[in-house]
Design an enzyme around this catalytic site. Structure first.
Site, PDB file in Angstrom:
ATOM      1  N   CYS A 104       0.764  -1.507  -0.124  1.00 34.32           N
ATOM      2  CA  CYS A 104      -0.015   0.097   0.155  1.00 34.32           C
ATOM      3  C   CYS A 104       0.804   1.104   0.127  1.00 34.32           C
ATOM      4  CB  CYS A 104      -0.823   0.055   1.241  1.00 34.32           C
ATOM      5  SG  CYS A 104      -1.936   1.426   1.276  1.00 34.32           S
ATOM      6  N   ASP A 206      -3.490  -3.153 -13.852  1.00 30.72           N
ATOM      7  CA  ASP A 206      -4.092  -2.528 -15.129  1.00 30.72           C
ATOM      8  C   ASP A 206      -4.643  -3.840 -16.043  1.00 30.72           C
ATOM      9  OD1 ASP A 206      -3.387  -0.180 -14.279  1.00 30.72           O
ATOM     10  OD2 ASP A 206      -1.875   0.061 -15.946  1.00 30.72           O
TER      11      ASP A 206
HETATM   12  C1  FMN Z   1      -9.344   2.595  -4.340  1.00 19.91           C
HETATM   13  C2  FMN Z   1      -8.203   1.360  -4.234  1.00 19.91           C
HETATM   14  C3  FMN Z   1      -8.287   0.678  -2.834  1.00 19.91           C
HETATM   15  C4  FMN Z   1      -6.996  -0.027  -2.721  1.00 19.91           C
HETATM   16  N1  FMN Z   1      -6.884  -0.835  -1.709  1.00 19.91           N
HETATM   17  C5  FMN Z   1      -5.956  -1.648  -1.440  1.00 19.91           C
HETATM   18  C6  FMN Z   1      -5.876  -2.333  -0.235  1.00 19.91           C
HETATM   19  O1  FMN Z   1      -6.629  -2.077   0.741  1.00 19.91           O
HETATM   20  N2  FMN Z   1      -4.780  -3.462  -0.028  1.00 19.91           N
HETATM   21  C7  FMN Z   1      -4.043  -3.543  -0.998  1.00 19.91           C
HETATM   22  O2  FMN Z   1      -2.907  -4.430  -1.065  1.00 19.91           O
HETATM   23  N3  FMN Z   1      -4.304  -2.896  -2.297  1.00 19.91           N
HETATM   24  C8  FMN Z   1      -5.108  -1.835  -2.403  1.00 19.91           C
HETATM   25  N4  FMN Z   1      -5.200  -1.310  -3.716  1.00 19.91           N
HETATM   26  C9  FMN Z   1      -4.457  -1.915  -4.782  1.00 19.91           C
HETATM   27  C10 FMN Z   1      -4.997  -2.723  -5.648  1.00 19.91           C
HETATM   28  O3  FMN Z   1      -5.251  -3.820  -4.921  1.00 19.91           O
HETATM   29  C11 FMN Z   1      -4.100  -2.985  -6.608  1.00 19.91           C
HETATM   30  O4  FMN Z   1      -2.976  -3.732  -6.372  1.00 19.91           O
HETATM   31  C12 FMN Z   1      -3.874  -2.018  -7.617  1.00 19.91           C
HETATM   32  O5  FMN Z   1      -5.219  -1.182  -7.928  1.00 19.91           O
HETATM   33  C13 FMN Z   1      -3.502  -2.440  -9.356  1.00 19.91           C
HETATM   34  O6  FMN Z   1      -4.386  -3.145  -9.664  1.00 19.91           O
HETATM   35  P1  FMN Z   1      -5.593  -2.844 -10.716  1.00 19.91           P
HETATM   36  O7  FMN Z   1      -5.043  -2.049 -11.943  1.00 19.91           O
HETATM   37  O8  FMN Z   1      -6.128  -4.072 -11.263  1.00 19.91           O
HETATM   38  O9  FMN Z   1      -6.611  -1.905 -10.145  1.00 19.91           O
HETATM   39  C14 FMN Z   1      -6.118  -0.323  -3.831  1.00 19.91           C
HETATM   40  C15 FMN Z   1      -6.252   0.332  -5.124  1.00 19.91           C
HETATM   41  C16 FMN Z   1      -7.329   1.278  -5.109  1.00 19.91           C
HETATM   42  C17 FMN Z   1      -7.480   2.042  -6.503  1.00 19.91           C
END
Ligand code: FMN
Length: 311
Positions: A104, A206
């Protein structure tokens, strides 16, 4: 799907996984994604302190039911003893996996040494992982980034350290802390992580369709793919057919989501959150902006459900 993902003794029906998203991946959304084919869903990040001190808000976030299994609870914190105690508490709940958040980027989290800050302190990270593993029989996964910044791409060594300390799988978001959510996803480093460990590796970043996930698994050797933002308003991302192009079909998906929300929540208390989730079903579709406006103006969940039924 041909690819089989097994995390310790837990065999998943699909290697496509719902990522943890704070503010979104609550019980209702996880259940919905499970019904649409996600092989595993992650909770929002849960504070180990909140859990150990039994804070009401934290306990509310840990709510689960057997129908959503398999489900992973994600813990965050930087105190090994607290993380161990929290892991012991989670082990008495009906969860299938404990995940540790080491990715995070949010300052509120990193300034206390948690989340991605742990990628700068491999020793402390190792102690946390082994303490969590010592306090549970559940498989433990660790979610990381590629590193802190461009000059410290440490994910391959960090993942090996996690494996050596008892982790049963690693999820890698292919960006550094300093990238936040911008710039390119570094799938090459994710491939290097895969080559450096013998536990399953789940790639993330992504991915917005089922077919892209399948291609990336073939290209990188990853055992699974985690999907986050693309699942919002689009649980069909876990299906080969993908998001429907008609309003009626999108409404049907939203209606299913709203019914689950109604079953597990007091909707009046979370109306802004419901509006936010509901509006996302109509992105990029003709007539979508007018429906989104009506959703944002709705005064109750019932009003949104009636709107969904009228189309
Ligand atoms: C609104 C939001 C909240 C997120 N909360 C967490 C979280 O609680 N724990 C975590 O490990 N990653 C968190 N992430 C990261 C996502 O799990 C993920 O790694 C990141 O969005 C990239 O993947 P994606 O492109 O498929 O969204 C968060 C991302 C977003 C946008």
């Amino acid at each position: 799907m041909e690819k089989q993902l097994k995390i310790k003794s837990l065999r998943l029906e699909s290697p496509l996984i719902l990522a943890p998203l704070a503010g979104y991946t609550d019980l209702a959304f996880r259940l919905l994604c499970h019904q649409f084919g996600a092989g595993l869903c992650y909770t929002e990040m849960i504070s180990c302190h909140g859990l150990v001190y039994q804070k009401e808000r934290t306990l509310r976030m840990t709510k689960t039911i057997s129908e959503e299994s398999p489900v992973a609870l994600q813990l965050f914190g930087s105190d090994p003893d607290m993380m161990g105690q929290a892991a012991a508490l989670v082990s008495d709940m009906p969860y299938d996996i404990i995940d540790i958040n080491m990715g995070c980027p949010v300052r509120k989290v990193t300034k206390k040494g948690s989340g991605a800050a742990l990628m700068k302190d491999s020793r402390l990270a190792a102690t946390i992982i082994s303490e969590v593993c010592k306090n549970t029989n559940l498989p433990v996964t660790v979610k990381i980034r590629t590193g802190w910044n461009h000059d410290s791409i440490v994910a391959p060594e960090f993942a090996k350290m996690a494996e050596d300390n008892g982790a049963s799988a690693i999820a890698v978001h292919g960006r550094t802390w300093s990238q936040g959510f911008g710039g390119q996803v570094d799938w090459q480093t994710i491939s290097r992580v895969k080559k450096n460990v013998s536990i399953p590796v789940i790639g993330n970043g992504d991915v917005d369709t089922y077919h892209k996930a399948v291609q990336l698994m073939a290209k990188t050797g990853c055992d699974g793919i985690m999907i986050g933002r693309a699942a919002l308003g689009n649980p069909w991302v876990f299906t080969p057919e993908g998001i429907p192009s008609t309003l009626t079909k999108r409404m049907a998906g939203l209606k299913r989501h709203l019914e689950i929300i109604q079953e597990f929540n007091n909707p009046d208390k979370i109306l802004p959150k419901i509006r936010n989730q509901a509006g996302r079903y109509f992105k990029g579709i003709a007539g979508g902006s007018s429906i989104r406006r009506q959703i944002y103006e709705a005064k109750s969940l019932d009003e949104i459900i009636k709107l969904a039924e009228s189309i």
